[in-house]
Design a protein around this motif. Structure first.
Motif, PDB file in Angstrom:
ATOM      1  N   GLU A 162      45.027  45.199  38.803  1.00 15.10           N
ATOM      2  CA  GLU A 162      45.895  44.012  38.874  1.00 15.10           C
ATOM      3  C   GLU A 162      46.566  43.874  40.243  1.00 15.10           C
ATOM      4  O   GLU A 162      46.720  42.751  40.734  1.00 15.10           O
ATOM      5  N   SER A 163      46.950  44.984  40.853  1.00 14.74           N
ATOM      6  CA  SER A 163      47.584  44.876  42.177  1.00 14.74           C
ATOM      7  C   SER A 163      46.588  44.383  43.229  1.00 14.74           C
ATOM      8  O   SER A 163      46.954  43.625  44.131  1.00 14.74           O
ATOM      9  N   ILE A 164      45.333  44.780  43.097  1.00 16.33           N
ATOM     10  CA  ILE A 164      44.297  44.268  44.005  1.00 16.33           C
ATOM     11  C   ILE A 164      44.051  42.790  43.721  1.00 16.33           C
ATOM     12  O   ILE A 164      43.959  41.974  44.654  1.00 16.33           O
ATOM     13  N   ASN A 165      43.962  42.442  42.433  1.00 15.16           N
ATOM     14  CA  ASN A 165      43.783  41.024  42.072  1.00 15.16           C
ATOM     15  C   ASN A 165      44.918  40.171  42.635  1.00 15.16           C
ATOM     16  O   ASN A 165      44.687  39.058  43.112  1.00 15.16           O
ATOM     17  N   ASP A 166      46.147  40.696  42.568  1.00 11.48           N
ATOM     18  CA  ASP A 166      47.291  39.960  43.116  1.00 11.48           C
ATOM     19  C   ASP A 166      47.137  39.734  44.614  1.00 11.48           C
ATOM     20  O   ASP A 166      47.466  38.654  45.128  1.00 11.48           O
ATOM     21  N   GLN A 167      46.619  40.737  45.326  1.00 10.19           N
ATOM     22  CA  GLN A 167      46.385  40.575  46.767  1.00 10.19           C
ATOM     23  C   GLN A 167      45.278  39.553  47.016  1.00 10.19           C
ATOM     24  O   GLN A 167      45.386  38.730  47.930  1.00 10.19           O
ATOM     25  N   PHE A 168      44.231  39.602  46.213  1.00 11.80           N
ATOM     26  CA  PHE A 168      43.162  38.612  46.328  1.00 11.80           C
ATOM     27  C   PHE A 168      43.721  37.204  46.111  1.00 11.80           C
ATOM     28  O   PHE A 168      43.399  36.280  46.851  1.00 11.80           O
ATOM     29  N   LYS A 169      44.552  37.055  45.076  1.00 13.45           N
ATOM     30  CA  LYS A 169      45.107  35.738  44.761  1.00 13.45           C
ATOM     31  C   LYS A 169      46.042  35.235  45.854  1.00 13.45           C
ATOM     32  O   LYS A 169      46.103  34.035  46.117  1.00 13.45           O
ATOM     33  N   ALA A 170      46.758  36.143  46.492  1.00 14.51           N
ATOM     34  CA  ALA A 170      47.695  35.755  47.550  1.00 14.51           C
ATOM     35  C   ALA A 170      46.954  35.258  48.784  1.00 14.51           C
ATOM     36  O   ALA A 170      47.498  34.483  49.566  1.00 14.51           O
TER      37      ALA A 170
ATOM     38  N   ILE B  69      43.508  36.722  51.350  1.00 20.15           N
ATOM     39  CA  ILE B  69      43.164  37.749  52.339  1.00 20.15           C
ATOM     40  C   ILE B  69      42.573  37.028  53.546  1.00 20.15           C
ATOM     41  O   ILE B  69      41.643  36.241  53.409  1.00 20.15           O
ATOM     42  N   THR B  70      43.132  37.308  54.706  1.00 22.97           N
ATOM     43  CA  THR B  70      42.606  36.698  55.933  1.00 22.97           C
ATOM     44  C   THR B  70      41.978  37.722  56.868  1.00 22.97           C
ATOM     45  O   THR B  70      41.274  37.354  57.799  1.00 22.97           O
ATOM     46  N   ASP B  71      42.222  39.004  56.606  1.00 23.01           N
ATOM     47  CA  ASP B  71      41.673  40.083  57.435  1.00 23.01           C
ATOM     48  C   ASP B  71      40.363  40.577  56.811  1.00 23.01           C
ATOM     49  O   ASP B  71      40.373  41.128  55.705  1.00 23.01           O
ATOM     50  N   PRO B  72      39.222  40.413  57.508  1.00 16.70           N
ATOM     51  CA  PRO B  72      37.932  40.836  56.955  1.00 16.70           C
ATOM     52  C   PRO B  72      37.875  42.334  56.620  1.00 16.70           C
ATOM     53  O   PRO B  72      37.270  42.717  55.623  1.00 16.70           O
ATOM     54  N   GLU B  73      38.508  43.165  57.438  1.00 14.13           N
ATOM     55  CA  GLU B  73      38.499  44.605  57.161  1.00 14.13           C
ATOM     56  C   GLU B  73      39.290  44.933  55.900  1.00 14.13           C
ATOM     57  O   GLU B  73      38.871  45.767  55.086  1.00 14.13           O
ATOM     58  N   LEU B  74      40.428  44.290  55.723  1.00 14.07           N
ATOM     59  CA  LEU B  74      41.217  44.492  54.516  1.00 14.07           C
ATOM     60  C   LEU B  74      40.434  44.014  53.289  1.00 14.07           C
ATOM     61  O   LEU B  74      40.432  44.686  52.248  1.00 14.07           O
ATOM     62  N   LEU B  75      39.757  42.890  53.408  1.00 15.89           N
ATOM     63  CA  LEU B  75      38.959  42.386  52.292  1.00 15.89           C
ATOM     64  C   LEU B  75      37.916  43.423  51.881  1.00 15.89           C
ATOM     65  O   LEU B  75      37.775  43.727  50.697  1.00 15.89           O
ATOM     66  N   GLN B  76      37.193  43.966  52.843  1.00 12.79           N
ATOM     67  CA  GLN B  76      36.150  44.946  52.520  1.00 12.79           C
ATOM     68  C   GLN B  76      36.744  46.214  51.906  1.00 12.79           C
ATOM     69  O   GLN B  76      36.176  46.788  50.980  1.00 12.79           O
ATOM     70  N   LYS B  77      37.898  46.636  52.406  1.00 21.92           N
ATOM     71  CA  LYS B  77      38.580  47.814  51.847  1.00 21.92           C
ATOM     72  C   LYS B  77      38.982  47.554  50.403  1.00 21.92           C
ATOM     73  O   LYS B  77      38.747  48.383  49.513  1.00 21.92           O
ATOM     74  N   LEU B  78      39.593  46.401  50.146  1.00 23.07           N
ATOM     75  CA  LEU B  78      40.017  46.059  48.796  1.00 23.07           C
ATOM     76  C   LEU B  78      38.822  45.867  47.857  1.00 23.07           C
ATOM     77  O   LEU B  78      38.870  46.290  46.692  1.00 23.07           O
ATOM     78  N   LEU B  79      37.753  45.242  48.341  1.00 25.78           N
ATOM     79  CA  LEU B  79      36.548  45.077  47.525  1.00 25.78           C
ATOM     80  C   LEU B  79      35.980  46.425  47.110  1.00 25.78           C
ATOM     81  O   LEU B  79      35.595  46.626  45.953  1.00 25.78           O
ATOM     82  N   LYS B  80      35.929  47.349  48.068  1.00 28.32           N
ATOM     83  CA  LYS B  80      35.395  48.689  47.789  1.00 28.32           C
ATOM     84  C   LYS B  80      36.236  49.380  46.715  1.00 28.32           C
ATOM     85  O   LYS B  80      35.701  49.949  45.758  1.00 28.32           O
ATOM     86  N   GLU B  81      37.544  49.307  46.844  1.00 26.87           N
ATOM     87  CA  GLU B  81      38.435  49.923  45.861  1.00 26.87           C
ATOM     88  C   GLU B  81      38.306  49.225  44.503  1.00 26.87           C
ATOM     89  O   GLU B  81      38.231  49.882  43.455  1.00 26.87           O
ATOM     90  N   TRP B  82      38.265  47.907  44.524  1.00 29.92           N
ATOM     91  CA  TRP B  82      38.155  47.110  43.306  1.00 29.92           C
ATOM     92  C   TRP B  82      36.856  47.435  42.566  1.00 29.92           C
ATOM     93  O   TRP B  82      36.849  47.616  41.349  1.00 29.92           O
ATOM     94  N   MET B  83      35.752  47.535  43.297  1.00 31.00           N
ATOM     95  CA  MET B  83      34.467  47.859  42.680  1.00 31.00           C
ATOM     96  C   MET B  83      34.473  49.286  42.128  1.00 31.00           C
ATOM     97  O   MET B  83      33.973  49.533  41.035  1.00 31.00           O
ATOM     98  N   PHE B  84      35.065  50.228  42.862  1.00 32.47           N
ATOM     99  CA  PHE B  84      35.155  51.610  42.390  1.00 32.47           C
ATOM    100  C   PHE B  84      35.940  51.681  41.080  1.00 32.47           C
ATOM    101  O   PHE B  84      35.517  52.339  40.117  1.00 32.47           O
ATOM    102  N   LEU B  85      37.086  51.034  41.036  1.00 28.41           N
ATOM    103  CA  LEU B  85      37.915  51.047  39.823  1.00 28.41           C
ATOM    104  C   LEU B  85      37.188  50.397  38.645  1.00 28.41           C
ATOM    105  O   LEU B  85      37.255  50.887  37.515  1.00 28.41           O
ATOM    106  N   ASN B  86      36.476  49.321  38.902  1.00 30.39           N
ATOM    107  CA  ASN B  86      35.708  48.692  37.835  1.00 30.39           C
ATOM    108  C   ASN B  86      34.533  49.567  37.408  1.00 30.39           C
ATOM    109  O   ASN B  86      34.131  49.542  36.243  1.00 30.39           O
ATOM    110  N   ASP B  87      33.993  50.360  38.325  1.00 28.44           N
ATOM    111  CA  ASP B  87      32.930  51.292  37.950  1.00 28.44           C
ATOM    112  C   ASP B  87      33.454  52.422  37.066  1.00 28.44           C
ATOM    113  O   ASP B  87      32.713  52.947  36.229  1.00 28.44           O
ATOM    114  N   ILE B  88      34.701  52.804  37.221  1.00 37.67           N
ATOM    115  CA  ILE B  88      35.299  53.770  36.290  1.00 37.67           C
ATOM    116  C   ILE B  88      35.263  53.172  34.886  1.00 37.67           C
ATOM    117  O   ILE B  88      34.869  53.842  33.918  1.00 37.67           O
TER     118      ILE B  88
END
Length: 160
Positions: free
Chosen positions: A108-116, A118-137
């Protein structure tokens, strides 16, 4: 047990299997069809439409189905308590809680950042990686739970 009671119990257990199958299908689809493409196809201009509307709809859907599933699991636990299959609903307790806790405490905290936004491509990729990992759990836990639920129905069919 009379026919009506047995039919209601069968519907209860079928609902658990329905929900576990919905969960399974969603997370297997994410893992095998969407996640492999996300890092190379999503960017700061298109990630929102690829993630947020679908995530919001899934959240609304599971907000209704998961509490009903918890009640169904409780009913299964009560009715299976004196059988060798009581471990199935007992396993469903953490099997349902883990995905919900991962969602509520981390995703949810990542989703909140997505909803707010994201303008930084590196931050987007970092958050996507974390989001995908958590969903893979969640994908792993829910795959195990689907297999356990399928075992339950096979064991019940063989017993009768």
């Amino acid at each position: 047990m009379n026919n009506t009671k047995q039919n209601l119990l069968d519907l209860n257990n079928a609902y658990i299997f329905f929900c576990s199958s919905m969960y399974l299908g969603m997370f297997w689809s994410l893992h095998f069809f969407w996640f492999p493409n996300y890092p190379k196809t999503l960017n700061v201009t298109n990630y929102y439409d690829a993630i947020i509307p679908q995530t919001d709809l899934a959240t609304k859907f599971f907000f209704i189905t998961i509490p009903v599933m918890a009640v169904a699991i409780l009913i299964m636990l009560i009715t299976e308590w004196r059988t060798k299959l009581r471990w199935v609903p007992l396993t469903w307790i953490p099997g349902l809680l883990i995905p919900v806790v991962v969602q509520q405490q981390f995703i949810e905290s990542i989703n909140d950042q997505f909803k707010a936004g994201i303008t930084d491509p590196e931050l987007l990729q970092k958050l996507l990686k974390e989001w995908m990992f958590l969903n893979d759990i969640r994908w792993i836990v829910l795959t195990i739970m689907w297999l356990i639920t399928m075992y339950f129905f096979i064991a019940k069919a063989r017993h009768h």
